[in-house]
Design a protein around this motif. Structure first.
Motif, PDB file in Angstrom:
ATOM      1  N   GLN A   1       0.852  -1.196   0.000  1.00 36.69           N
ATOM      2  CA  GLN A   1       0.000   0.000   0.000  1.00 36.69           C
ATOM      3  C   GLN A   1       0.884   1.241   0.000  1.00 36.69           C
ATOM      4  O   GLN A   1       1.602   1.509   0.957  1.00 36.69           O
ATOM      5  CB  GLN A   1      -0.904   0.001   1.239  1.00 36.69           C
ATOM      6  CG  GLN A   1      -1.844   1.188   1.323  1.00 36.69           C
ATOM      7  CD  GLN A   1      -2.721   1.121   2.564  1.00 36.69           C
ATOM      8  OE1 GLN A   1      -2.924   0.057   3.136  1.00 36.69           O
ATOM      9  NE2 GLN A   1      -3.231   2.270   2.982  1.00 36.69           N
ATOM     10  N   ARG A   2       0.830   1.983  -1.082  1.00 40.01           N
ATOM     11  CA  ARG A   2       1.684   3.157  -1.207  1.00 40.01           C
ATOM     12  C   ARG A   2       1.305   4.188  -0.134  1.00 40.01           C
ATOM     13  O   ARG A   2       0.129   4.508   0.044  1.00 40.01           O
ATOM     14  CB  ARG A   2       1.516   3.780  -2.600  1.00 40.01           C
ATOM     15  CG  ARG A   2       2.549   4.851  -2.914  1.00 40.01           C
ATOM     16  CD  ARG A   2       2.338   5.365  -4.340  1.00 40.01           C
ATOM     17  NE  ARG A   2       3.318   6.377  -4.675  1.00 40.01           N
ATOM     18  CZ  ARG A   2       4.515   6.128  -5.185  1.00 40.01           C
ATOM     19  NH1 ARG A   2       4.870   4.871  -5.398  1.00 40.01           N
ATOM     20  NH2 ARG A   2       5.352   7.108  -5.470  1.00 40.01           N
ATOM     21  N   PRO A   3       2.300   4.724   0.606  1.00 43.62           N
ATOM     22  CA  PRO A   3       1.997   5.720   1.653  1.00 43.62           C
ATOM     23  C   PRO A   3       1.320   6.949   1.062  1.00 43.62           C
ATOM     24  O   PRO A   3       1.694   7.432  -0.007  1.00 43.62           O
ATOM     25  CB  PRO A   3       3.375   6.062   2.217  1.00 43.62           C
ATOM     26  CG  PRO A   3       4.252   4.933   1.828  1.00 43.62           C
ATOM     27  CD  PRO A   3       3.731   4.421   0.529  1.00 43.62           C
ATOM     28  N   SER A   4       0.313   7.449   1.768  1.00 41.10           N
ATOM     29  CA  SER A   4      -0.395   8.637   1.303  1.00 41.10           C
ATOM     30  C   SER A   4       0.414   9.891   1.619  1.00 41.10           C
ATOM     31  O   SER A   4       1.389   9.857   2.384  1.00 41.10           O
ATOM     32  CB  SER A   4      -1.767   8.731   1.979  1.00 41.10           C
ATOM     33  OG  SER A   4      -1.597   8.973   3.370  1.00 41.10           O
ATOM     34  N   PHE A   5      -0.016  11.005   1.035  1.00 43.94           N
ATOM     35  CA  PHE A   5       0.634  12.284   1.302  1.00 43.94           C
ATOM     36  C   PHE A   5       0.567  12.620   2.788  1.00 43.94           C
ATOM     37  O   PHE A   5       1.523  13.133   3.373  1.00 43.94           O
ATOM     38  CB  PHE A   5      -0.031  13.393   0.470  1.00 43.94           C
ATOM     39  CG  PHE A   5       0.433  14.775   0.820  1.00 43.94           C
ATOM     40  CD1 PHE A   5       1.653  15.252   0.352  1.00 43.94           C
ATOM     41  CD2 PHE A   5      -0.340  15.603   1.638  1.00 43.94           C
ATOM     42  CE1 PHE A   5       2.093  16.521   0.678  1.00 43.94           C
ATOM     43  CE2 PHE A   5       0.094  16.869   1.964  1.00 43.94           C
ATOM     44  CZ  PHE A   5       1.308  17.341   1.485  1.00 43.94           C
TER      45      PHE A   5
ATOM     46  N   ASN B   1       3.684  13.170   5.220  1.00 46.50           N
ATOM     47  CA  ASN B   1       3.772  14.434   5.939  1.00 46.50           C
ATOM     48  C   ASN B   1       3.879  14.193   7.447  1.00 46.50           C
ATOM     49  O   ASN B   1       4.579  14.921   8.161  1.00 46.50           O
ATOM     50  CB  ASN B   1       2.543  15.289   5.632  1.00 46.50           C
ATOM     51  CG  ASN B   1       2.859  16.776   5.680  1.00 46.50           C
ATOM     52  OD1 ASN B   1       4.024  17.163   5.620  1.00 46.50           O
ATOM     53  ND2 ASN B   1       1.849  17.609   5.782  1.00 46.50           N
ATOM     54  N   ALA B   2       3.180  13.141   7.922  1.00 48.29           N
ATOM     55  CA  ALA B   2       3.267  12.784   9.339  1.00 48.29           C
ATOM     56  C   ALA B   2       4.681  12.329   9.689  1.00 48.29           C
ATOM     57  O   ALA B   2       5.187  12.619  10.782  1.00 48.29           O
ATOM     58  CB  ALA B   2       2.264  11.682   9.664  1.00 48.29           C
ATOM     59  N   LEU B   3       5.341  11.630   8.773  1.00 49.61           N
ATOM     60  CA  LEU B   3       6.731  11.222   8.986  1.00 49.61           C
ATOM     61  C   LEU B   3       7.636  12.437   9.127  1.00 49.61           C
ATOM     62  O   LEU B   3       8.537  12.481   9.969  1.00 49.61           O
ATOM     63  CB  LEU B   3       7.219  10.343   7.832  1.00 49.61           C
ATOM     64  CG  LEU B   3       6.963   8.839   7.930  1.00 49.61           C
ATOM     65  CD1 LEU B   3       7.464   8.146   6.673  1.00 49.61           C
ATOM     66  CD2 LEU B   3       7.651   8.256   9.154  1.00 49.61           C
TER      67      LEU B   3
ATOM     68  N   MET C   1       9.445   6.350  -0.113  1.00 46.57           N
ATOM     69  CA  MET C   1       9.936   6.525   1.255  1.00 46.57           C
ATOM     70  C   MET C   1      11.451   6.441   1.349  1.00 46.57           C
ATOM     71  O   MET C   1      12.012   6.365   2.454  1.00 46.57           O
ATOM     72  CB  MET C   1       9.313   5.457   2.177  1.00 46.57           C
ATOM     73  CG  MET C   1       7.815   5.569   2.324  1.00 46.57           C
ATOM     74  SD  MET C   1       7.155   4.363   3.499  1.00 46.57           S
ATOM     75  CE  MET C   1       7.982   4.842   4.999  1.00 46.57           C
ATOM     76  N   GLY C   2      12.111   6.455   0.207  1.00 44.21           N
ATOM     77  CA  GLY C   2      13.564   6.280   0.181  1.00 44.21           C
ATOM     78  C   GLY C   2      14.300   7.265   1.075  1.00 44.21           C
ATOM     79  O   GLY C   2      15.278   6.909   1.748  1.00 44.21           O
ATOM     80  N   GLU C   3      13.839   8.512   1.096  1.00 42.56           N
ATOM     81  CA  GLU C   3      14.486   9.550   1.915  1.00 42.56           C
ATOM     82  C   GLU C   3      14.501   9.162   3.381  1.00 42.56           C
ATOM     83  O   GLU C   3      15.525   9.308   4.077  1.00 42.56           O
ATOM     84  CB  GLU C   3      13.736  10.875   1.727  1.00 42.56           C
ATOM     85  CG  GLU C   3      14.208  11.986   2.641  1.00 42.56           C
ATOM     86  CD  GLU C   3      13.292  13.203   2.593  1.00 42.56           C
ATOM     87  OE1 GLU C   3      13.507  14.113   3.418  1.00 42.56           O
ATOM     88  OE2 GLU C   3      12.362  13.228   1.752  1.00 42.56           O
ATOM     89  N   TYR C   4      13.381   8.631   3.858  1.00 40.41           N
ATOM     90  CA  TYR C   4      13.269   8.284   5.277  1.00 40.41           C
ATOM     91  C   TYR C   4      14.035   6.998   5.594  1.00 40.41           C
ATOM     92  O   TYR C   4      14.635   6.869   6.664  1.00 40.41           O
ATOM     93  CB  TYR C   4      11.803   8.148   5.673  1.00 40.41           C
ATOM     94  CG  TYR C   4      10.997   9.379   5.342  1.00 40.41           C
ATOM     95  CD1 TYR C   4      11.078  10.514   6.133  1.00 40.41           C
ATOM     96  CD2 TYR C   4      10.173   9.421   4.218  1.00 40.41           C
ATOM     97  CE1 TYR C   4      10.355  11.663   5.833  1.00 40.41           C
ATOM     98  CE2 TYR C   4       9.445  10.557   3.900  1.00 40.41           C
ATOM     99  CZ  TYR C   4       9.546  11.675   4.702  1.00 40.41           C
ATOM    100  OH  TYR C   4       8.841  12.803   4.383  1.00 40.41           O
ATOM    101  N   ILE C   5      14.005   6.053   4.659  1.00 39.94           N
ATOM    102  CA  ILE C   5      14.756   4.805   4.854  1.00 39.94           C
ATOM    103  C   ILE C   5      16.249   5.092   4.885  1.00 39.94           C
ATOM    104  O   ILE C   5      16.997   4.511   5.682  1.00 39.94           O
ATOM    105  CB  ILE C   5      14.407   3.783   3.762  1.00 39.94           C
ATOM    106  CG1 ILE C   5      12.922   3.408   3.840  1.00 39.94           C
ATOM    107  CG2 ILE C   5      15.260   2.526   3.902  1.00 39.94           C
ATOM    108  CD1 ILE C   5      12.436   2.538   2.698  1.00 39.94           C
ATOM    109  N   ASP C   6      16.701   5.991   4.025  1.00 45.54           N
ATOM    110  CA  ASP C   6      18.119   6.375   4.030  1.00 45.54           C
ATOM    111  C   ASP C   6      18.506   7.030   5.345  1.00 45.54           C
ATOM    112  O   ASP C   6      19.583   6.781   5.900  1.00 45.54           O
ATOM    113  CB  ASP C   6      18.413   7.327   2.868  1.00 45.54           C
ATOM    114  CG  ASP C   6      18.405   6.611   1.519  1.00 45.54           C
ATOM    115  OD1 ASP C   6      18.539   5.369   1.523  1.00 45.54           O
ATOM    116  OD2 ASP C   6      18.237   7.292   0.484  1.00 45.54           O
TER     117      ASP C   6
END
Length: 309
Positions: free
Chosen positions: A168-172, A176-178, A217-222
């Motif tokens: 399930q692709r994360p919503s905007f 934004n919550a991340l 979500m690559g930015e957050y995983i990195d």
């Protein structure tokens, strides 16, 4: 007449002798019974003494074993405590992940407020604080969720686990919550974040979905140094235990990298002071509603509103 009386006298004598013989036989029987009873009493006392001696010996051995056990417990290192803050995309997937980590059913599918559950797993005391997803429509509830999570463990967290669905692709709103989460807790929070991606698809499809997730979500995983695990909700018990083992290793390596320091910031420090000055209140065995006003009046949670509006 004289002869008749003589015969009667002889008959009386015979009957008297028979009666005396019966009395003597009865007396002998009574004597034998008394003798047997006395011997049994002696034997009973002997058995009782032997039993008491044997019991005393066993009690002494038990005391020695207990002393050895107590000495072993004193020398043994205390069980490692692991505090995990759990957030996620949906309550159902978080429930499955949390119960898998604790190896028992503690969380249900409907989570309305921050809840904690603990269990001993693999010689560790695992404490999971399950926090509801940030709710744009009820920021007061989100503030309270954050406050409760901090106040439950003001000493800090070993790991912050974020659960998302692989399919399930994360919503905007979720992305934004991340961002809001990272801003509120500071950039150091990513040093303690572990992503868990759940799915129920075939193995050959996992790479495709993982590539898609990394795209959004690559930015957050990195930022989390590529710390993520894949969890199939249909795995058997053995595979689920493997997931828990991998999670423990990730947490150990992560905390070791931070020199054993738990995740904490100035909000945790403020919460620690507050809890210490209100030590009479047992946390978390009572409702944390009364903490809400204290935390809400600080400026710490204003960032949540700013990033979600």
């Amino acid at each position: 007449m004289k002869a008749v009386l003589l015969n009667q006298s002889h008959e009386y004598q015979r009957e008297e002798k028979l009666f005396q013989d019966k009395i003597e036989a009865f007396r002998q029987k009574v004597a034998m019974l008394e003798k047997d009873s006395s011997e049994q009493e002696i034997r009973s006392r002997e058995v009782q003494l032997a039993f008491e001696e044997e019991r005393a010996m066993f009690e002494k051995q038990i005391n020695l074993l207990q002393e050895d056990l107590n000495s072993h417990d004193k020398n043994r290192s205390p069980k490692q405590k692991v505090n995990i803050l759990l957030l996620g995309q949906t309550e159902r997937t978080k429930q499955l992940v949390a119960n898998t980590i604790l190896d028992r059913e503690e969380f249900g599918p409907n989570l309305e407020e921050t809840k904690e559950a603990s269990a001993e797993v693999d010689d560790r005391i695992i404490s999971i604080v399950n926090m509801p997803m940030i709710n744009m429509l009820d920021l007061d509830a989100s503030r309270k969720s954050f406050a409760d999570a901090i106040l439950l463990h003001p000493e800090g967290y070993h790991a912050i686990v974020l659960v998302f669905s692989l399919t399930q692709r994360p919503s905007f709103v979720e992305l934004n919550a991340l961002t809001a989460f990272g801003t509120v807790f500071g950039k150091d929070v990513y040093k303690y974040i572990i992503f868990i991606f759940t799915h129920d698809v075939r193995a050959e499809s996992v790479k495709i979905f993982l590539s898609s997730i990394k795209g959004s979500m690559g930015e957050y995983i990195d930022k989390a140094d590529q710390r993520y695990l894949i969890f199939n909700v249909n795995w058997n018990t053995h595979r689920k235990k493997e997931l828990t083992g991998h999670l423990h290793k990730l947490i150990d390596n992560m905390v070791q990298k931070q020199n054993g320091k738990l995740y904490s910031n100035y909000m945790f420090e403020q919460a620690k002071v507050y809890v210490n000055t209100n030590a009479a209140i047992q946390v978390p065995h009572v409702s944390l509603m009364h903490y809400h006003n204290w935390f809400k009046n600080t400026k710490n949670m204003d960032c949540v509103s700013h990033h979600l509006l």
